[in-house]
Design an enzyme around this catalytic site. Structure first.
Site: not given
Ligand code: NDP
Length: 481
Positions: A175, A250, A284, A385
């Site tokens: 997803k 991550e 990130c 963040e």
């Molecule tokens: P989110 O945690 O909001 O979402 C990440 C993914 O998880 C999306 O596809 C989202 O779906 C999905 N998701 C949300 N809730 C659930 C759940 N309850 N169960 C399963 N999946 C779920 O992060 P963001 O998309 O806002 O991304 C930004 C964040 O990602 C920042 O905190 C950043 O630091 C981190 N990040 C970390 C990296 C690393 O390598 N450490 C690299 C890049 C980013 P949807 O949003 O479609 O509803």
């Protein structure tokens, strides 16, 4: 203009959500809806899991060379439609097209190439027990695995998960973020074009709390690889823990840049501009807390501010430095942190507000690159963040204090250290609590190296054989002689 209709990719077919429901997808540079995406739910996820289960045996037992060929076909399929992917990534995310062309899409291609080859070079282990016999370790695929990725580097991070998962012989239910689903849809169309074995990769679009959670919760999903926010990671980790499910997380970061007084100032400023504002600060690995040794603080500050003020913001299809941030909600979140910085006693040195370009992008979500000083390293702006084009400058006297401030957040993803003193560089690197440290540079990534964070920045490591190990189950076999 008619809206693009994004579809799920399940069992080799491009399909709408079973419910028929759809969500709108906004171009953050214009504020306009440009695509509709399936608002899938657990029924779609169930179909995807069933397809992945049926495809599992054939895919995992396939000769390595054949699997290599298939994964390389995906890489080549993206390459053949490179410009289309670049434009899609920019439209969906708001990032400049030059950045998608220089980084996101080439890296997605490299991810597939790298792991296609890694599975052929992944060694198994053998341990001799003297006088008794030999142990050897089998590494078998886990089965059906779930991959969930965020919006900031859409195809780059999506492929960073699905490529090793597939290469290791698993079938996948994935997803992407519902905020940026376009390039993973294009990837599905590449799979369709090349007639990729059906059910091996399944892409289900929709909301995290519905689709993501249904993937994580399903008993037939043997492991979950997740990149996203720390709060979401916590929810996923709790669900996986109850089921003793393998999980790789991550998560967020609040990365420090430590600039000592013997650093090459020009290079440090140059790279800090990139590490602060590349992708509108939505990586990130971006360094959002800049610690500068007191004796060069003013010199660094004036050079840095001059360079920041020369950065251009605007239409991502043009030759600008910064495009739009990913959504209106995210723009509001970033602006609220700028307001908080003022309340916490900070001084805005430059930026500090939304930007409204003329013409095509007048309703887009832009923010001027922002630099703040005068904040305690323990205040919320320096601890939480923000994930946008906002950085803070903080002076330090001693190495010890710089390390203390750098390590003071709950996060521990990445750090950049700037000094020409080799001994100091290594000593500080050793004491920094982060999974990745760069010395006199930023964002150099060799795909063979372990990637991941400490503390609340994550659990486990991806990259190279770390990813191959995550996506396989080791089994020790002892043979008596
Ligand atoms: P989110 O945690 O909001 O979402 C990440 C993914 O998880 C999306 O596809 C989202 O779906 C999905 N998701 C949300 N809730 C659930 C759940 N309850 N169960 C399963 N999946 C779920 O992060 P963001 O998309 O806002 O991304 C930004 C964040 O990602 C920042 O905190 C950043 O630091 C981190 N990040 C970390 C990296 C690393 O390598 N450490 C690299 C890049 C980013 P949807 O949003 O479609 O509803």
């Amino acid at each position: 203009m008619s809206l693009i209709q994004i579809q799920n990719y399940i069992n080799g077919n491009l399909v709408d959500a079973i419910s028929g429901n759809a969500l709108s997808n906004v171009n953050p540079a214009t504020g306009e809806i440009f695509a509709m995406i399936p608002d899938s739910d657990s029924a779609d996820v169930l179909e995807a899991i069933e397809a992945a289960k049926c495809a599992q045996a054939d895919w995992s037992n396939m000769p390595m060379e054949t699997r290599f060929d298939w994964i390389m076909k995906i890489a080549n399929g993206i390459q053949a439609r490179f410009d289309e992917f670049v434009l899609a990534e920019s439209t969906d995310n708001g990032k400049p097209t030059w950045l998608a062309a220089q980084s996101d899409i080439p890296r997605a291609i490299s991810n597939f190439k790298f792991f296609a080859s890694a599975q052929m070079n992944f060694p198994s282990e053998s341990h001799h027990t003297p006088g008794q016999g030999l142990n050897y370790t089998l590494r078998r695929p886990l089965g059906v695995v779930g991959c969930i990725s965020p919006w900031n580097l859409p195809l780059y991070l999506f492929s960073w998960k699905i490529a090793p998962a597939l290469a290791a012989g698993n079938t996948v239910v994935a997803k992407p973020s519902e905020i940026t689903p376009y390039t993973s849809y294009l990837l599905s169309t590449v799979c369709k074009e090349i007639d990729f074995p059906k059910g091996v990769l399944n892409v289900v679009h929709g909301l995290g709390a519905k689709v993501g959670q249904a993937i994580v919760e399903h008993k037939d999903i043997k492991a979950v690889a997740f990149t996203g926010g720390t709060q979401t990671g916590r929810i996923i980790n709790e669900i996986c823990a109850r089921q003793f499910k393998k999980v790789s997380l991550e998560l967020g970061g609040k990365n420090p840049n430590i600039i000592f007084d013997d650093a090459n100032l020009e290079e440090a400023v140059d790279t800090t501009i990139r590490s602060s504002f590349n992708n509108q600060g939505q990586i990130c690995l971006c360094g959002s807390r800049i610690f500068v040794q007191e004796s060069i603080y003013e010199a660094f500050k004036s050079l840095f501010i001059k360079r920041v003020e020369a950065l251009t913001v605007g239409d991502p299809y043009t030759d600008i430095n910064l495009g739009a941030v990913v959504s209106q909600d995210h723009q509001q979140k970033i602006l609220s942190y700028i307001q908080l910085a003022k309340e916490e006693g900070g001084t805005i040195l430059t930026g500090g507000e939304a930007f409204h370009p003329e013409g095509r992008c007048k309703n887009g979500f832009f923010i001027k690159p922002t630099v703040i000083e005068g904040l305690s390293h323990l205040c919320r702006v320096n601890q939480e963040e923000i994930f946008g084009p906002v950085v803070t400058l903080t002076p330090f006297k001693s190495e010890v204090y710089a390390i203390e401030m750098a390590n003071s957040t709950p996060y521990g993803l990445a750090c950049s250290i700037w000094t020409q003193d080799v001994k100091k560089a290594h000593q500080v690197a050793e004491q920094i609590e982060s999974g990745i440290v760069w010395i006199n540079t930023w964002m150099v990534r060799d795909l063979r190296t372990p990637f991941g964070g400490m503390k609340e920045s994550g659990m486990g490591r991806e990259g190279g054989f770390e990813a191959m190990r995550f996506f396989t189950e080791p089994k020790n076999v002892f043979v008596k002689y």
